[in-house]
Design a protein around this motif. Structure first.
Motif, mmCIF file in Angstrom:
data_model
loop_
_atom_site.group_PDB
_atom_site.id
_atom_site.type_symbol
_atom_site.label_atom_id
_atom_site.label_comp_id
_atom_site.label_asym_id
_atom_site.label_seq_id
_atom_site.Cartn_x
_atom_site.Cartn_y
_atom_site.Cartn_z
ATOM 1 N N LEU A 57 0.821 -1.208 0.000
ATOM 2 C CA LEU A 57 0.000 0.000 0.000
ATOM 3 C C LEU A 57 0.863 1.270 0.000
ATOM 4 N N LYS A 60 2.073 1.932 -3.447
ATOM 5 C CA LYS A 60 0.995 2.390 -4.324
ATOM 6 C C LYS A 60 0.663 3.860 -4.057
ATOM 7 N N LEU A 61 0.744 4.240 -2.769
ATOM 8 C CA LEU A 61 0.414 5.621 -2.408
ATOM 9 C C LEU A 61 1.610 6.564 -2.551
ATOM 10 N N ASP A 119 -6.710 12.173 -5.099
ATOM 11 C CA ASP A 119 -6.932 11.611 -6.438
ATOM 12 C C ASP A 119 -8.114 10.647 -6.485
ATOM 13 N N PHE A 121 -8.899 8.480 -4.262
ATOM 14 C CA PHE A 121 -8.639 7.240 -3.536
ATOM 15 C C PHE A 121 -9.158 7.284 -2.101
ATOM 16 N N LEU A 136 -9.402 4.694 2.866
ATOM 17 C CA LEU A 136 -9.052 4.564 1.448
ATOM 18 C C LEU A 136 -10.084 3.725 0.702
ATOM 19 N N ASP A 137 -10.231 4.053 -0.558
ATOM 20 C CA ASP A 137 -11.099 3.277 -1.442
ATOM 21 C C ASP A 137 -10.213 2.228 -2.120
ATOM 22 N N PHE A 138 -10.134 1.049 -1.497
ATOM 23 C CA PHE A 138 -9.207 0.024 -1.993
ATOM 24 C C PHE A 138 -9.603 -0.476 -3.381
ATOM 25 N N ARG A 140 -10.927 1.249 -5.795
ATOM 26 C CA ARG A 140 -10.448 2.221 -6.783
ATOM 27 C C ARG A 140 -8.915 2.202 -6.881
ATOM 28 N N LEU A 141 -8.271 1.991 -5.728
ATOM 29 C CA LEU A 141 -6.805 1.979 -5.716
ATOM 30 C C LEU A 141 -6.224 0.814 -6.520
ATOM 31 N N PHE A 142 -6.826 -0.362 -6.345
ATOM 32 C CA PHE A 142 -6.160 -1.559 -6.873
ATOM 33 C C PHE A 142 -6.856 -2.236 -8.046
#
Lengths: 146, 135
Positions: A57, A60-61, A119, A121, A136-138, A140-142
């Motif tokens: 994570l 990614k961030l 962004d 997320f 976090l919006d996982f 949307r993130l992944f």
């Protein structure tokens, strides 16, 4: 909206995950590496008959690890700072995220985020002890492209 | 009863991969490998196999892995013809009636065609290579 949340630290920042989606907390372990995977994918773990992709994570961030840079023998110790893997389920898709540490569980009211932040997320905010906690919006993130 | 499928279990840099036994023509040593500048970087060269030239792929380069080319040549037949793969070791045959699990979402670009799915073998996850999607 009041709910139960798991708070965790990542690179010195406090984040939260809704407990409805937080299934398990595991000590950090080596995941099965996957060639051609996105750079922030640690690999796969097989846990209780379910195959979880494990995502770094912090990477990614774009967060920097907190631990000092130094030599680490490969495969013997955890990557800098990472201590736990949280297993979650987002829209019925299992996933794991690596975090520095688990802080606590709280009940709190989730508030809508400032649309200009993160962004897209960030799915919400929590406040605990006058601290702002990002949810976090996982999905949307992944799950929406690399 | 579900029909069982047999897979060749091979290794690359210590990790296990599988490929359907039905697509394997021969497992041999890579003798007489010749460079061919017409082949792209993922090819280690070509070798004569049963009277024809066989292009030989360095699978580690194809999968963007580190390490020297493997010392075992796996000759495969697929929809695009025959191709050789250099792998580190070929250890065993897995016979299973379990279907490969699909890759979870978010791991790699969905257009990647190198893998068919994931198998479980001796407590480990084994990535199933797609013999028709490697090239």
């Amino acid at each position: 909206m009041t709910g139960s949340y798991l708070l965790f630290l990542l690179s010195g920042q406090l984040f939260g995950a809704r407990l409805e989606g937080a299934l398990e907390i595991l000590p950090w372990r080596v995941a099965r590496k996957v060639p051609l995977a996105y750079s922030y994918v640690e690999g796969l773990i097989d846990y209780r008959g379910v195959i979880y992709p494990v995502f770094n994570l912090a990477q990614k961030l774009g967060l920097k690890p907190q631990s000092p840079i130094g030599f680490t023998a490969q495969g013997e110790t955890t990557p800098a700072g990472l201590q736990s893997i949280i297993l979650l389920e987002e829209k019925k898709a299992p996933l794991g995220i690596t975090v520095d540490s688990i802080v606590k569980m709280i009940k709190a009211n989730e508030v809508a985020p400032d649309a200009s932040k993160g962004d897209g997320f960030i799915r919400g905010l929590l406040y605990d002890d006058n601290k702002e906690i990002l949810l976090l919006d996982f999905e949307r993130l992944f799950f929406h492209g690399g | 009863m579900a029909e069982s499928t047999r897979f060749v279990i091979l290794s690359l840099e210590g990790d296990k991969y599988a490929i359907p036994l039905s697509s394997v023509v021969e497992i041999t040593a890579p003798h007489g490998l010749e460079r061919d500048k017409n082949l792209t970087e993922i090819f280690e060269g070509k070798t004569e196999f049963r009277g024809k030239w066989l292009p030989v792929v360095n699978v580690k380069k194809l999968l963007r892995m580190q390490g020297l080319p493997g010392k075992v040549l796996l000759v495969l037949k697929g929809i695009k013809g025959m191709v050789g793969l250099l792998v580190d070791t070929v250890a065993e045959i897995l016979e299973t009636d379990k279907k490969a699990a699909p890759f979870p979402p978010g791991v790699m670009n969905p257009s990647t065609t190198c893998f068919r799915g994931i198998l479980r073998h001796e407590g480990a996850l084994v990535l199933l290579l797609n013999e028709d999607g490697l090239l």
